[in-house]
Design a protein around this motif. Structure first.
Motif, mmCIF file in Angstrom:
data_model
loop_
_atom_site.group_PDB
_atom_site.id
_atom_site.type_symbol
_atom_site.label_atom_id
_atom_site.label_comp_id
_atom_site.label_asym_id
_atom_site.label_seq_id
_atom_site.Cartn_x
_atom_site.Cartn_y
_atom_site.Cartn_z
ATOM 1 N N ALA A 1 -81.661 10.475 -29.704
ATOM 2 C CA ALA A 1 -80.206 10.604 -29.606
ATOM 3 C C ALA A 1 -79.735 9.916 -28.334
ATOM 4 C CB ALA A 1 -79.781 12.065 -29.590
ATOM 5 N N ALA A 2 -78.549 9.310 -28.408
ATOM 6 C CA ALA A 2 -77.902 8.715 -27.241
ATOM 7 C C ALA A 2 -76.401 8.864 -27.430
ATOM 8 C CB ALA A 2 -78.279 7.246 -27.086
ATOM 9 N N VAL A 3 -75.764 9.643 -26.556
ATOM 10 C CA VAL A 3 -74.347 9.957 -26.706
ATOM 11 C C VAL A 3 -73.601 9.553 -25.436
ATOM 12 C CG1 VAL A 3 -72.638 11.769 -27.114
ATOM 13 C CG2 VAL A 3 -74.882 11.893 -28.238
ATOM 14 N N PRO A 4 -72.715 8.555 -25.515
ATOM 15 C CA PRO A 4 -71.905 8.187 -24.348
ATOM 16 C C PRO A 4 -70.816 9.232 -24.087
ATOM 17 C CG PRO A 4 -72.144 6.335 -25.870
ATOM 18 C CD PRO A 4 -72.583 7.566 -26.599
ATOM 19 N N ARG A 5 -70.729 9.636 -22.824
ATOM 20 C CA ARG A 5 -69.719 10.617 -22.387
ATOM 21 C C ARG A 5 -68.894 9.967 -21.281
ATOM 22 N NH1 ARG A 5 -71.116 13.772 -18.214
ATOM 23 N NH2 ARG A 5 -73.309 13.701 -18.874
ATOM 24 N N ARG A 6 -67.600 9.787 -21.544
ATOM 25 C CA ARG A 6 -66.744 9.092 -20.576
ATOM 26 C C ARG A 6 -66.010 10.076 -19.679
ATOM 27 N NH1 ARG A 6 -61.305 7.074 -20.882
ATOM 28 N NH2 ARG A 6 -61.207 7.073 -23.158
ATOM 29 N N LYS A 7 -65.999 9.759 -18.404
ATOM 30 C CA LYS A 7 -65.168 10.507 -17.474
ATOM 31 C C LYS A 7 -63.725 10.078 -17.676
ATOM 32 C CE LYS A 7 -68.523 11.387 -13.793
ATOM 33 N NZ LYS A 7 -68.837 11.230 -12.354
ATOM 34 N N ALA A 8 -62.922 10.947 -18.261
ATOM 35 C CA ALA A 8 -61.511 10.667 -18.459
ATOM 36 C C ALA A 8 -60.726 11.270 -17.291
ATOM 37 C CB ALA A 8 -61.052 11.227 -19.808
ATOM 38 N N ASP A 9 -59.428 11.420 -17.445
ATOM 39 C CA ASP A 9 -58.605 11.892 -16.337
ATOM 40 C C ASP A 9 -58.993 13.311 -15.922
ATOM 41 O OD1 ASP A 9 -57.199 9.525 -16.395
ATOM 42 O OD2 ASP A 9 -55.593 10.300 -17.674
ATOM 43 N N GLY A 10 -59.079 13.519 -14.602
ATOM 44 C CA GLY A 10 -59.334 14.856 -14.089
ATOM 45 C C GLY A 10 -60.611 15.449 -14.638
ATOM 46 N N ARG A 11 -60.460 16.597 -15.305
ATOM 47 C CA ARG A 11 -61.624 17.294 -15.848
ATOM 48 C C ARG A 11 -61.942 16.889 -17.280
ATOM 49 N NH1 ARG A 11 -61.174 23.638 -14.109
ATOM 50 N NH2 ARG A 11 -61.062 23.347 -11.865
ATOM 51 N N LEU A 12 -61.205 15.969 -17.825
ATOM 52 C CA LEU A 12 -61.412 15.600 -19.222
ATOM 53 C C LEU A 12 -62.670 14.762 -19.386
ATOM 54 C CD1 LEU A 12 -57.760 14.670 -20.272
ATOM 55 C CD2 LEU A 12 -59.011 16.779 -20.795
ATOM 56 N N ARG A 13 -63.398 15.020 -20.460
ATOM 57 C CA ARG A 13 -64.571 14.240 -20.826
ATOM 58 C C ARG A 13 -64.473 13.904 -22.306
ATOM 59 N NH1 ARG A 13 -64.290 14.368 -16.211
ATOM 60 N NH2 ARG A 13 -65.853 14.946 -14.637
ATOM 61 N N LEU A 14 -64.743 12.662 -22.648
ATOM 62 C CA LEU A 14 -64.631 12.194 -24.026
ATOM 63 C C LEU A 14 -65.989 11.741 -24.527
ATOM 64 C CD1 LEU A 14 -62.872 11.389 -26.491
ATOM 65 C CD2 LEU A 14 -62.556 9.148 -25.389
ATOM 66 N N LEU A 15 -66.445 12.335 -25.629
ATOM 67 C CA LEU A 15 -67.669 11.869 -26.290
ATOM 68 C C LEU A 15 -67.250 10.742 -27.225
ATOM 69 C CD1 LEU A 15 -69.402 15.282 -27.089
ATOM 70 C CD2 LEU A 15 -69.374 13.960 -24.960
#
Length: 340
Positions: free
Chosen positions: A232-246
Motif C-alpha cells: 500500500a502507498a497512500v499520499p497524504r497532503r498537508k492542507a490548510d492548518g490542521r486539514l489533511r487530504l488523502l
C-alpha cells in the motif's frame, strides 16, 4: 494472545496501539509501552506501561533484550535506537521476538542520516532531491547560503539526523522582526541571526543548508511485506492548518513503487516529498510509522496492524485505499493513568 511492545515513541503511538488492538481480524493482543516519562501520552493505550532508562546504544540493546525476555514479547516495534537494535536482531529472534525494523544495516544507517541517503538516491532516477550543502561551521553556512541564493533559491536549514520539524529554520532577510517577536512563534531566521548563533561554537554537527520548497507537502505512507514488497502507498497532503487530504496522486504512487523496488524497505515507512515549481522533491524517508499514519488509516487500511500481521507470518494482500478523504482533529481531554 500476542504481546506487542512500543519503546520510546511519539504520542501518536497511542493511536497505533489502538489500531492493532481493534484489528479487523479480531486477533487478541496485549500492548506494552515504555518511555522515560511515565506520564507520556503514548503509554495511555498500553495494557502494560512502565518507565524505561535513558541509556546509550549498547546498554539500551541489553535493556530491550531483557525486557523482551522478561515479558515474552512477540513483536517489538522500536523507534528509539533502531540502528543499534537492528545490529542485534539475531539476539531478539533467539529470544522469540520479531522486530519491525529494516534488516539492511547500510540502508538503515543511510535513511537515518539525510545526507547519506540523498547521496545514495541521487543517481537512481527515482525522484529529484533539493539542492543542498552540508556544513559544520558558521563560515561554511554563509558560503552555502550565498551559493544557493545565487542559484535562485530561497534557503532553509535542518540538522541531517533530525526527526520531523526539529531544527528546521527558514532563512529570510525580509521579515518584520518586531512583528515576529509579538506574533506567533515562527521558523524564520535572518542570515545575521543564523550566523551569530552558529558562530557561538567552532564546529557543530552536520547541518543541511538547502533550497526551500514552496509547494504542497505530501507524506506517502507505505506498507510492505517483510521482504519489501509494496502492499500500500497512500499520499497524504498537508492542507490548510490542521486539514489533511488523502489524495490519489499517480506520480507519487509511482515514486513509492520505485522506492520499494529499489530499497525493499519492510513493514511501515514514510516517504516525505514537497513540490517546487511542479516538481516533487524528496525531504526524507522515515523507516518507521510516520507521525500522521493514524490519519492515513482513514483510507481503510490498518497500517500498524497489517505490519504486525505480516511479521507474524500472516497473509497480507495488496491493499486498495479510499481516497478523497479530508480529515482534521480536535483535542480531547482524558484522565491519565500514571501507575503507582
Amino acid at each position: 494472545m500476542k504481546k506487542v511492545w512500543f519503546n520510546r515513541w511519539f504520542s501518536v503511538a497511542y493511536h497505533y496501539m489502538n489500531s492493532i488492538r481493534n484489528n479487523e481480524d479480531g486477533v487478541q493482543f496485549k500492548m506494552y509501552a515504555t518511555h522515560p516519562d511515565r506520564t507520556h501520552m503514548a503509554l495511555q493505550a498500553a495494557d502494560f506501561a512502565d518507565t524505561e532508562p535513558v541509556l546509550g546504544d549498547d546498554d539500551y540493546v541489553e535493556f530491550a533484550l531483557n525486557f523482551c525476555k522478561k515479558h515474552g514479547i512477540d513483536v517489538f516495534i522500536p523507534r528509539l535506537h533502531m540502528y543499534a537494535i537492528a545490529k542485534h536482531l539475531d539476539l531478539f529472534e533467539k529470544a522469540g521476538t520479531k522486530v519491525t525494523v529494516c534488516r539492511d544495516l547500510e540502508l538503515l544507517e543511510n535513511l537515518l542520516e539525510k545526507q547519506k541517503f540523498y547521496e545514495s538516491i541521487r543517481q537512481k532516477d527515482i525522484l529529484a532531491i533539493p539542492d543542498y550543502q552540508v556544513v559544520n561551521t558558521a563560515d561554511e553556512f554563509m558560503a552555502a547560503y550565498e551559493a544557493l541564493t545565487q542559484a535562485g533559491h530561497q534557503v532553509c536549514m535542518k540538522p541531517t539526523n533530525a526527526e520531523g520539524g526539529m531544527g528546521f529554520r527558514i532563512i529570510s532577510n525580509k521579515r518584520d522582526t518586531l512583528g515576529d517577536l509579538f506574533g506567533t512563534v515562527t521558523p524564520y531566521l535572518s542570515t545575521d541571526q543564523a550566523y551569530q548563533i552558529l558562530s557561538s561554537v567552532d564546529r557543530f554537527d552536520d547541518l543541511m543548508v538547502m533550497e526551500l520548497l514552496n509547494g504542497y507537502e505530501y507524506s506517502i505512507d507505505c506498507l510492505a511485506s517483510a521482504s519489501g514488497e509494496l502492499l500500500a502507498a497512500v499520499p497524504r497532503r498537508k492542507a490548510d492548518g490542521r486539514l489533511r487530504l488523502l489524495e490519489e496522486v499517480p506520480e507519487l504512487v509511482e515514486i513509492a513503487n520505485k522506492v520499494a523496488a529499489t530499497y525493499r524497505i519492510p513493514f511501515n515507512y514514510n516517504i516525505q516529498v514537497k513540490y517546487n515549481q511542479g516538481v516533487p522533491k524528496l525531504l526524507e524517508i522515515n523507516p518507521r510509522m510516520s507521525g500522521g499514519l493514524h490519519v492515513t488509516c482513514l483510507s481503510g487500511i490498518n497500517f500498524p496492524y497489517l505490519a504486525v500481521k505480516s511479521i507474524l507470518g500472516g497473509q497480507v494482500d495488496v491493499q486498495k485505499p479510499n481516497y478523497g478523504i479530508l480529515a482534521s482533529h480536535i483535542e480531547k481531554y482524558i484522565i491519565m493513568d500514571i501507575g503507582e
